[in-house]
Design a protein around this motif. Structure first.
Motif, PDB file in Angstrom:
ATOM      1  N   LEU A   1      87.204 -63.925   3.668  1.00  0.00           N
ATOM      2  CA  LEU A   1      86.388 -65.110   3.930  1.00  0.00           C
ATOM      3  C   LEU A   1      87.002 -66.388   3.379  1.00  0.00           C
ATOM      4  CD1 LEU A   1      82.780 -63.769   3.154  1.00  0.00           C
ATOM      5  CD2 LEU A   1      83.934 -63.934   5.370  1.00  0.00           C
ATOM      6  N   SER A   2      87.914 -66.260   2.441  1.00  0.00           N
ATOM      7  CA  SER A   2      88.451 -67.402   1.705  1.00  0.00           C
ATOM      8  C   SER A   2      89.793 -67.869   2.260  1.00  0.00           C
ATOM      9  CB  SER A   2      88.621 -67.026   0.226  1.00  0.00           C
ATOM     10  OG  SER A   2      89.307 -68.016  -0.484  1.00  0.00           O
ATOM     11  N   MET A   3      90.020 -69.185   2.236  1.00  0.00           N
ATOM     12  CA  MET A   3      91.323 -69.729   2.596  1.00  0.00           C
ATOM     13  C   MET A   3      92.334 -69.459   1.490  1.00  0.00           C
ATOM     14  SD  MET A   3      92.279 -73.574   3.937  1.00  0.00           S
ATOM     15  CE  MET A   3      91.826 -73.233   5.647  1.00  0.00           C
ATOM     16  N   HIS A   4      91.852 -69.274   0.267  1.00  0.00           N
ATOM     17  CA  HIS A   4      92.725 -69.046  -0.882  1.00  0.00           C
ATOM     18  C   HIS A   4      92.589 -67.587  -1.308  1.00  0.00           C
ATOM     19  CE1 HIS A   4      91.699 -73.397  -0.942  1.00  0.00           C
ATOM     20  NE2 HIS A   4      92.987 -73.510  -1.184  1.00  0.00           N
ATOM     21  N   SER A   5      93.055 -66.681  -0.458  1.00  0.00           N
ATOM     22  CA  SER A   5      92.865 -65.264  -0.690  1.00  0.00           C
ATOM     23  C   SER A   5      93.524 -64.785  -1.986  1.00  0.00           C
ATOM     24  CB  SER A   5      93.399 -64.454   0.494  1.00  0.00           C
ATOM     25  OG  SER A   5      94.780 -64.731   0.706  1.00  0.00           O
ATOM     26  N   TYR A   6      94.630 -65.444  -2.386  1.00  0.00           N
ATOM     27  CA  TYR A   6      95.337 -65.057  -3.615  1.00  0.00           C
ATOM     28  C   TYR A   6      94.448 -65.224  -4.840  1.00  0.00           C
ATOM     29  CZ  TYR A   6      95.601 -70.073  -4.272  1.00  0.00           C
ATOM     30  OH  TYR A   6      95.257 -71.387  -4.429  1.00  0.00           O
ATOM     31  N   TYR A   7      93.422 -66.068  -4.752  1.00  0.00           N
ATOM     32  CA  TYR A   7      92.567 -66.370  -5.897  1.00  0.00           C
ATOM     33  C   TYR A   7      91.765 -65.153  -6.349  1.00  0.00           C
ATOM     34  CZ  TYR A   7      88.940 -68.714  -8.665  1.00  0.00           C
ATOM     35  OH  TYR A   7      88.088 -69.098  -9.670  1.00  0.00           O
ATOM     36  N   TRP A   8      91.456 -64.293  -5.377  1.00  0.00           N
ATOM     37  CA  TRP A   8      90.560 -63.173  -5.660  1.00  0.00           C
ATOM     38  C   TRP A   8      91.375 -61.944  -6.075  1.00  0.00           C
ATOM     39  CZ3 TRP A   8      85.962 -65.296  -5.830  1.00  0.00           C
ATOM     40  CH2 TRP A   8      85.729 -66.422  -5.057  1.00  0.00           C
ATOM     41  N   LYS A   9      91.894 -61.996  -7.272  1.00  0.00           N
ATOM     42  CA  LYS A   9      92.749 -60.928  -7.752  1.00  0.00           C
ATOM     43  C   LYS A   9      91.893 -59.766  -8.278  1.00  0.00           C
ATOM     44  CE  LYS A   9      96.226 -64.336  -9.072  1.00  0.00           C
ATOM     45  NZ  LYS A   9      96.971 -64.981 -10.176  1.00  0.00           N
TER      46      LYS A   9
ATOM     47  N   SER B   1      92.078 -78.033 -14.669  1.00  0.00           N
ATOM     48  CA  SER B   1      91.397 -76.753 -14.847  1.00  0.00           C
ATOM     49  C   SER B   1      92.204 -75.641 -14.197  1.00  0.00           C
ATOM     50  CB  SER B   1      89.998 -76.812 -14.214  1.00  0.00           C
ATOM     51  OG  SER B   1      89.412 -75.533 -14.179  1.00  0.00           O
ATOM     52  N   SER B   2      92.325 -74.512 -14.862  1.00  0.00           N
ATOM     53  CA  SER B   2      93.101 -73.393 -14.328  1.00  0.00           C
ATOM     54  C   SER B   2      92.223 -72.301 -13.733  1.00  0.00           C
ATOM     55  CB  SER B   2      93.980 -72.790 -15.435  1.00  0.00           C
ATOM     56  OG  SER B   2      93.169 -72.278 -16.480  1.00  0.00           O
ATOM     57  N   ASP B   3      90.912 -72.512 -13.697  1.00  0.00           N
ATOM     58  CA  ASP B   3      90.036 -71.445 -13.200  1.00  0.00           C
ATOM     59  C   ASP B   3      89.277 -71.829 -11.937  1.00  0.00           C
ATOM     60  OD1 ASP B   3      88.347 -73.294 -14.300  1.00  0.00           O
ATOM     61  OD2 ASP B   3      87.318 -71.911 -15.655  1.00  0.00           O
TER      62      ASP B   3
ATOM     63  N   LYS C   1     104.457 -65.810  -6.739  1.00  0.00           N
ATOM     64  CA  LYS C   1     103.300 -66.170  -5.926  1.00  0.00           C
ATOM     65  C   LYS C   1     102.000 -65.827  -6.635  1.00  0.00           C
ATOM     66  CE  LYS C   1     101.630 -65.879  -1.156  1.00  0.00           C
ATOM     67  NZ  LYS C   1     101.875 -65.289   0.191  1.00  0.00           N
ATOM     68  N   SER C   2     101.986 -64.739  -7.374  1.00  0.00           N
ATOM     69  CA  SER C   2     100.782 -64.313  -8.086  1.00  0.00           C
ATOM     70  C   SER C   2     100.430 -65.242  -9.246  1.00  0.00           C
ATOM     71  CB  SER C   2     100.945 -62.885  -8.607  1.00  0.00           C
ATOM     72  OG  SER C   2     102.002 -62.814  -9.550  1.00  0.00           O
ATOM     73  N   GLU C   3     101.407 -66.025  -9.697  1.00  0.00           N
ATOM     74  CA  GLU C   3     101.166 -66.951 -10.808  1.00  0.00           C
ATOM     75  C   GLU C   3     100.561 -68.274 -10.344  1.00  0.00           C
ATOM     76  OE1 GLU C   3     104.343 -66.915 -14.167  1.00  0.00           O
ATOM     77  OE2 GLU C   3     105.413 -66.386 -12.332  1.00  0.00           O
ATOM     78  N   PHE C   4     100.615 -68.544  -9.031  1.00  0.00           N
ATOM     79  CA  PHE C   4     100.145 -69.849  -8.546  1.00  0.00           C
ATOM     80  C   PHE C   4      98.641 -70.005  -8.755  1.00  0.00           C
ATOM     81  CE2 PHE C   4      98.195 -72.560  -5.351  1.00  0.00           C
ATOM     82  CZ  PHE C   4      98.898 -73.735  -5.532  1.00  0.00           C
ATOM     83  N   ASN C   5      98.273 -71.207  -9.168  1.00  0.00           N
ATOM     84  CA  ASN C   5      96.879 -71.589  -9.323  1.00  0.00           C
ATOM     85  C   ASN C   5      96.819 -73.097  -9.118  1.00  0.00           C
ATOM     86  OD1 ASN C   5      94.878 -72.907 -11.421  1.00  0.00           O
ATOM     87  ND2 ASN C   5      93.996 -70.896 -10.908  1.00  0.00           N
ATOM     88  N   HIS C   6      95.889 -73.568  -8.304  1.00  0.00           N
ATOM     89  CA  HIS C   6      95.871 -74.992  -7.959  1.00  0.00           C
ATOM     90  C   HIS C   6      95.942 -75.892  -9.192  1.00  0.00           C
ATOM     91  CE1 HIS C   6      95.535 -75.557  -3.653  1.00  0.00           C
ATOM     92  NE2 HIS C   6      94.767 -74.484  -3.581  1.00  0.00           N
ATOM     93  N   GLY C   7      95.088 -75.642 -10.160  1.00  0.00           N
ATOM     94  CA  GLY C   7      95.086 -76.483 -11.348  1.00  0.00           C
ATOM     95  C   GLY C   7      96.150 -76.089 -12.353  1.00  0.00           C
ATOM     96  N   GLY C   8      96.278 -74.788 -12.600  1.00  0.00           N
ATOM     97  CA  GLY C   8      97.227 -74.320 -13.597  1.00  0.00           C
ATOM     98  C   GLY C   8      98.662 -74.666 -13.252  1.00  0.00           C
ATOM     99  N   THR C   9      99.023 -74.577 -11.966  1.00  0.00           N
ATOM    100  CA  THR C   9     100.384 -74.905 -11.545  1.00  0.00           C
ATOM    101  C   THR C   9     100.656 -76.394 -11.694  1.00  0.00           C
ATOM    102  OG1 THR C   9     100.403 -73.033 -10.021  1.00  0.00           O
ATOM    103  CG2 THR C   9     102.011 -74.777  -9.630  1.00  0.00           C
ATOM    104  N   ARG C  10      99.665 -77.215 -11.392  1.00  0.00           N
ATOM    105  CA  ARG C  10      99.843 -78.657 -11.592  1.00  0.00           C
ATOM    106  C   ARG C  10      99.970 -78.997 -13.076  1.00  0.00           C
ATOM    107  NH1 ARG C  10      97.811 -78.163  -6.676  1.00  0.00           N
ATOM    108  NH2 ARG C  10      98.214 -79.802  -5.136  1.00  0.00           N
ATOM    109  N   GLN C  11      99.228 -78.288 -13.915  1.00  0.00           N
ATOM    110  CA  GLN C  11      99.355 -78.534 -15.351  1.00  0.00           C
ATOM    111  C   GLN C  11     100.718 -78.096 -15.860  1.00  0.00           C
ATOM    112  OE1 GLN C  11      97.114 -80.286 -17.086  1.00  0.00           O
ATOM    113  NE2 GLN C  11      98.620 -80.279 -18.734  1.00  0.00           N
ATOM    114  N   LEU C  12     101.261 -77.035 -15.274  1.00  0.00           N
ATOM    115  CA  LEU C  12     102.627 -76.601 -15.612  1.00  0.00           C
ATOM    116  C   LEU C  12     103.617 -77.731 -15.364  1.00  0.00           C
ATOM    117  CD1 LEU C  12     104.703 -74.323 -16.278  1.00  0.00           C
ATOM    118  CD2 LEU C  12     104.673 -73.754 -13.846  1.00  0.00           C
TER     119      LEU C  12
END
Length: 304
Positions: A296-304, A177-179, A62-73
């Motif tokens: 505040l964010s819907m994508h809380s995992y993003y804020w590592k 984009s992965s960021d 779950k910690s590896e997921f990223n909207h862009g990076g996972t799609r590029q994978l």
């Protein structure tokens, strides 16, 4: 020439719609060379059901997921693909021809990407139905680099819920984009237009996809939207500000609700208010600690 088509889906606890999504894929009249999900730690039966429908599984944490990076994978996992089609785990293809229709637009060699028409789910409420009708009309169109000057910020609108990419065009502009917190599809669309490719909207490539959000979820979604805009100032610099688009949507929604279900007018007003407040708050995300950003964010995992 026969195209090599790959269908790719990021998943996490796909839920009750998942069997319908996969059955809609099974019902398509097109031959797929690859069917792959990348699963980021589902605890339900997402992976088991996908295997039953013949999907290959790539597992990540779950910690590896990223909207862009996972799609590029996923794109990297299909080196022989000509076209990469992405759907989300809650998008049910509405017609057996949906995939065929989105692939057919690539007969124009200048089209680098395309996205399909989203229809509300059958049990969708009025606000969700209006959002789909507003953003996904019943007529197809193609945007070209010449449209940038005429349309500005709106020219790169698209959706990652049902989209297709010419793989070599995607790689030519650097892939996903992965960021970015979100909007990886919009970044690709903008880069493709700048690079000289066309972007297609395919109205007869349809999928049922909509969400019923609480006011807090609306706030969080638009908070993240503003973060995306702040992170990608080049989009505003190169294409112009999204001036007036929010006002247009607000007026359209209020008119639609008054016309079709007046009893929902206050829900519409509060929903629009939550979106406005979330978007305004997102401007200051750099000044906020990670603990607050996660709330505040819907994508809380993003804020590592």
């Amino acid at each position: 020439m026969k195209l090599n088509i790959s269908l790719l889906i990021p998943t996490l606890n796909a839920g009750e719609l998942w069997p319908q999504v996969l059955q809609s894929v099974n019902d398509q009249d097109i031959e797929l060379a690859d069917k792959i999900i990348v699963d980021s730690g589902s605890r339900d039966n997402t992976v088991v059901i996908a295997q039953q429908f013949g999907f290959k599984i790539i597992n990540i944490s779950k910690s590896e997921f990223n909207h862009g990076g996972t799609r590029q994978l996923l794109v990297n996992a299909v080196p022989n693909a000509d076209i990469c089609i992405f759907i989300t785990q809650d998008a049910i293809l509405a017609s057996p021809q949906s995939l065929t229709n989105i692939v057919n637009v690539f007969s124009d060699p200048e089209i680098g990407m395309a996205y399909g028409r989203q229809l509300p789910h059958k049990n969708a409420q009025i606000l969700e139905s209006h959002a789909r009708l507003y953003n996904y009309p019943d007529k197809s169109h193609v945007r070209t680099p010449d449209d940038i000057a005429k349309m500005g910020f709106k020219v790169f609108f698209c959706s990652n819920s049902f989209s297709a990419y010419k793989r070599d065009a995607l790689l030519a502009i650097g892939g996903f984009s992965s960021d970015a917190i979100m909007g990886e599809d919009a970044i690709v669309a903008a880069k493709m237009l700048v690079a000289g490719y066309k972007k297609a909207y395919v109205a007869d490539a349809t999928a049922h996809h909509s969400h019923t959000y609480t006011f807090l979820q609306e706030f969080r979604r638009y908070f993240d939207t503003r973060v995306f805009h702040e992170q990608n100032k080049w989009l505003i610099n190169d294409f112009g500000k999204p001036t007036g688009e929010g006002i247009k949507f607000m007026k359209a929604e209020l008119n639609y609700v008054v016309k079709h279900k007046k009893s929902r007018i206050f829900k519409s007003i509060f929903s629009l208010g939550a979106k406005w407040l979330g978007y305004k708050t997102g401007k200051f995300y750099k000044k906020l600690p990670a603990s607050v950003l996660k709330k505040l964010s819907m994508h809380s995992y993003y804020w590592k």
